[in-house]
Write a protein that holds these residues in place. Structure first.
Motif, PDB file in Angstrom:
ATOM      1  N   LYS A 142       0.841  -1.193   0.000  1.00  0.00           N
ATOM      2  CA  LYS A 142       0.000   0.000   0.000  1.00  0.00           C
ATOM      3  C   LYS A 142       0.874   1.239   0.000  1.00  0.00           C
ATOM      4  O   LYS A 142       1.669   1.442   0.913  1.00  0.00           O
ATOM      5  CB  LYS A 142      -0.932  -0.022   1.213  1.00  0.00           C
ATOM      6  CG  LYS A 142      -1.924  -1.180   1.138  1.00  0.00           C
ATOM      7  CD  LYS A 142      -2.869  -1.239   2.316  1.00  0.00           C
ATOM      8  CE  LYS A 142      -3.759  -2.478   2.177  1.00  0.00           C
ATOM      9  NZ  LYS A 142      -4.641  -2.694   3.330  1.00  0.00           N
ATOM     10  N   PRO A 143       0.754   2.061  -1.028  1.00  0.00           N
ATOM     11  CA  PRO A 143       1.625   3.235  -1.106  1.00  0.00           C
ATOM     12  C   PRO A 143       1.198   4.308  -0.107  1.00  0.00           C
ATOM     13  O   PRO A 143       0.023   4.607   0.053  1.00  0.00           O
ATOM     14  CB  PRO A 143       1.445   3.726  -2.541  1.00  0.00           C
ATOM     15  CG  PRO A 143       0.179   3.131  -3.020  1.00  0.00           C
ATOM     16  CD  PRO A 143      -0.140   1.945  -2.181  1.00  0.00           C
ATOM     17  N   GLU A 144       2.181   4.864   0.533  1.00  0.00           N
ATOM     18  CA  GLU A 144       1.963   5.987   1.444  1.00  0.00           C
ATOM     19  C   GLU A 144       1.412   7.185   0.670  1.00  0.00           C
ATOM     20  O   GLU A 144       1.575   7.276  -0.540  1.00  0.00           O
ATOM     21  CB  GLU A 144       3.312   6.382   2.067  1.00  0.00           C
ATOM     22  CG  GLU A 144       4.002   5.277   2.815  1.00  0.00           C
ATOM     23  CD  GLU A 144       3.376   5.070   4.176  1.00  0.00           C
ATOM     24  OE1 GLU A 144       2.991   6.068   4.801  1.00  0.00           O
ATOM     25  OE2 GLU A 144       3.258   3.899   4.594  1.00  0.00           O
ATOM     26  N   PRO A 145       0.809   8.117   1.380  1.00  0.00           N
ATOM     27  CA  PRO A 145       0.375   9.365   0.714  1.00  0.00           C
ATOM     28  C   PRO A 145       1.580  10.216   0.359  1.00  0.00           C
ATOM     29  O   PRO A 145       1.985  11.073   1.141  1.00  0.00           O
ATOM     30  CB  PRO A 145      -0.523  10.039   1.761  1.00  0.00           C
ATOM     31  CG  PRO A 145      -0.159   9.422   3.061  1.00  0.00           C
ATOM     32  CD  PRO A 145       0.367   8.050   2.773  1.00  0.00           C
ATOM     33  N   ALA A 146       2.155   9.949  -0.786  1.00  0.00           N
ATOM     34  CA  ALA A 146       3.350  10.659  -1.256  1.00  0.00           C
ATOM     35  C   ALA A 146       3.411  10.478  -2.772  1.00  0.00           C
ATOM     36  O   ALA A 146       2.613   9.733  -3.347  1.00  0.00           O
ATOM     37  CB  ALA A 146       4.602  10.072  -0.596  1.00  0.00           C
ATOM     38  N   ASP A 147       4.360  11.154  -3.403  1.00  0.00           N
ATOM     39  CA  ASP A 147       4.539  10.955  -4.839  1.00  0.00           C
ATOM     40  C   ASP A 147       4.745   9.472  -5.142  1.00  0.00           C
ATOM     41  O   ASP A 147       5.371   8.752  -4.365  1.00  0.00           O
ATOM     42  CB  ASP A 147       5.783  11.698  -5.339  1.00  0.00           C
ATOM     43  CG  ASP A 147       5.589  13.206  -5.405  1.00  0.00           C
ATOM     44  OD1 ASP A 147       4.567  13.709  -4.894  1.00  0.00           O
ATOM     45  OD2 ASP A 147       6.481  13.879  -5.948  1.00  0.00           O
ATOM     46  N   VAL A 148       4.251   9.046  -6.279  1.00  0.00           N
ATOM     47  CA  VAL A 148       4.540   7.696  -6.762  1.00  0.00           C
ATOM     48  C   VAL A 148       5.467   7.827  -7.964  1.00  0.00           C
ATOM     49  O   VAL A 148       5.240   8.666  -8.847  1.00  0.00           O
ATOM     50  CB  VAL A 148       3.267   6.935  -7.158  1.00  0.00           C
ATOM     51  CG1 VAL A 148       3.615   5.516  -7.580  1.00  0.00           C
ATOM     52  CG2 VAL A 148       2.277   6.915  -6.014  1.00  0.00           C
TER      53      VAL A 148
END
Lengths: 175, 175, 175, 175
Positions: free
Chosen positions: C116-122
Motif C-alpha cells: 500500500k503506497p503511502e500518501p506521497a509521490d509515486v
C-alpha cells in the motif's frame, strides 16, 4: 518435522524445513530438497525435463532440458513448456523462502512471449517482488541457452497463495 | 482443397489451404483437421493428453484427459496442465477462424486459478473477444468434468499474433 | 523529417523524430518533447499530476505528484492512479525509443499491487523487455517516494502496438 | 440495517452495516450505498466521471460519462480511463456481494484493449468468477455507448483481497 513453541507462544524456527531451520545462505530450503519434491511430487516437471540449476540469495534458476517434444510449428519451443518452467521456478522461489510448504499454490500467472526460443535448453531466473504472509509475487525471466543469445524469450509474473501455518501443520501429516 | 504429400513423406494430407472456402458452420478449419495438426505438429499436446471435443460457431471445446501424472501436492491438477490446455484451446479457436495458419503464435497469456480441480478431465471452452488482422484475443474458461461441479476452475485470456498473408504463403513452403 | 538510406540499403535513422534523427544519448525523443506531448495531447496525464523526471539509456522515470484526490479508503493511493502513471511511463518509454509516434497504443497491461503506497509521490521506472517493429513490451516498477521506503508498491507489464511507418506518416499530417 | 423500498419499488435508503442482512435481490449493498462510498471516499471516481447504472443479481454496471479530457492522440479514449472504470466496477461488484468492506483492495488487474473506443460514454459490466473468503476474482467487459456499436472495447480480469472479519470490524471504527 518439528515445530517448537517458545515461552511467548511464538513458533521458534517458524514454519518449515525438514532438518534445519535455515540453510547457509539464508534460504529456508536448499536445491537438493527441492529436487526431491520435484522428483517425487511433481510428475509434470519430469515430463518437461525440468532441472534445478541453483538457488541464490536473490533468485533461483531452473531449466527445461531441450527435447524434440517441445517443438511447435516454426521450429520453436512451445509456449506451455515455458509456462510450466516458469511456474516451477516460482514454486522453487517461494519454497526457498518459506520452506517446504508444498501446498503453496499458484493463484495467477501472466506471461509475455518476447522472442521465439531456439531449439535449446530454456533457462528461468525467478526473483521475488513481494513475500507476504499469505501471498507471494514473483517475476521470472526466461532465456534460451544458445551461445551469444542474451535477450529474454519470455517474461512472467505470478502470484502464489501461501497457506496459513495451521494448514501447513496439517499438511505435514498428510505428506 | 488438397494437400499432397511430398517425396519425403512430410505433410500427410491435413485439410488445409490459405484460400480454402469455409466449412459448413462458417469455420475455416474443422475439428478433424485440427486433430491432425495437434497430432502431427504439437507433441506437447500429446504429453498433456489433449483431445478436441468440438468446434462450434461461437466457441471451441478441448479437454485434457486425466492422468496421474497431472497431480501435484494436495491431490489437485498441476497448473501447467491447465495452462497448456488453455493455450491449445486458444490455438484451436484462432485456427478455426482463420484457417490452418500454423505459425500463429501466442504473444501473451494470463491465467487466474479459481478452484482446485478434482482429479478428473479438465475441459476448456474458448471464445473470441477480438479477431483482428494481426492480433486475436480470446478467453478460456476451464472446468473440471466432475458430475455436479459447475464452477470454473480457472479463467484465461490470451493473445495470438497472426502472421501476415505473405508469411503464411511462405510458411506453406517451409513446412 | 528525412530518412536517408545508406549504401547497404538499410535505413539510417530509421523512422521517426520530428526534427532530429537522434538525441545525444541515443534516444529518439527527449524529455522536453515528451512533456509537450503529455501537456498538449494527454489531458488525463494532467488530471493525474504526471511529471517526467528523466529519460535514460535503459529506462525512463515519471512520477505522479501527490494529491489528496488520489486517496482511497485506508489512506493509500488509489489503484487507477498507479495504472495511469504506469501506462504513461510505458508510452514515454516507447516514444523515447521510436520517436514521436503518438498513435502507438497500449494493447495490454497487467499490474500486481505489492504494497500500500503511502500518501506521497509515486515514481515509475519503465524498462523495455522487447522492442519489435510492431510490438513493444515493457515493464514498470512503481515506488513510493517516502524516505526509507525502498520496496516497490506495484509491478506492471504492458504491450504497445506500434503503427507501421505508412500510418505514422499519415499521422504526422493529422497531428 | 434497514433497506426500505419506495413506492416505485426501487430501494430507497442506503445504509450499510457490517452485519447487515441481505438486500431484496440477494445483494449485500445497493447502488445508492455504493454511490455514497464512491462520492465520499473515491475522489478519483469523480475525476473520471464515474456513475453507477445498476447492480443486478449476476453483474453490476457502471459508466464513465464522456469528457473531452478522456481523449488521447487518435481521438479515442485514454487507457487509464478504462482501467479506472474497470477497477471501480470490480470494487462495486465485490462490495455488492460482501457488503461495505471498504478496505477490500485490488491485488492485480489485467486489461486487454480490443478496439478503439469512440468519444462517448464507456460502460463496464462486471461479473464474479470466484468469491472466496479472502480473494475475489472478477471479469469486466467494457463497451462504448455508441448506437450500433456492440463489440467490447476492452476486457479486464482483476483480483480483490478481502480483509478478514476482524480487520473489517477495525475498519468500521476508522471510517
Amino acid at each position: 518435522m518439528s515445530v517448537t513453541t517458545d515461552a511467548t507462544g511464538k513458533q521458534a524456527g517458524t514454519a518449515v524445513s525438514a532438518e534445519s531451520s535455515e540453510t547457509v545462505n539464508g534460504l529456508m530450503l536448499d536445491e537438493e530438497s527441492f529436487r526431491l519434491i520435484m522428483g517425487n511430487r511433481l510428475p509434470f516437471a519430469q515430463m518437461l525435463g525440468l532441472q534445478v540449476d541453483y538457488f541464490a540469495g536473490d533468485h533461483v534458476r531452473l531449466r527445461a532440458v531441450f527435447s524434440e517434444r517441445f517443438l511447435r510449428p516454426g521450429g520453436t519451443i512451445a509456449g506451455p513448456v515455458m509456462m510450466g518452467l516458469a511456474d516451477a521456478a516460482l514454486y522453487a522461489l517461494v519454497l526457498s523462502r518459506i520452506g517446504p510448504v508444498e501446498l503453496a499454490v499458484t493463484t495467477s500467472l501472466s506471461i509475455n512471449f518476447l522472442r521465439k526460443p531456439e531449439p535449446a535448453d530454456v533457462i528461468a531466473e525467478a526473483r521475488m517482488l513481494k513475500l507476504g504472509k499469505r501471498l507471494a509475487v514473483g517475476e521470472v525471466t526466461l532465456f534460451s541457452e544458445r551461445p551469444g543469445v542474451g535477450d529474454p524469450v519470455a517474461h512472467v509474473t505470478g502470484t502464489y497463495s501461501i497457506p496459513p501455518p495451521e494448514d501447513r501443520a496439517a499438511q505435514s501429516h498428510q505428506v
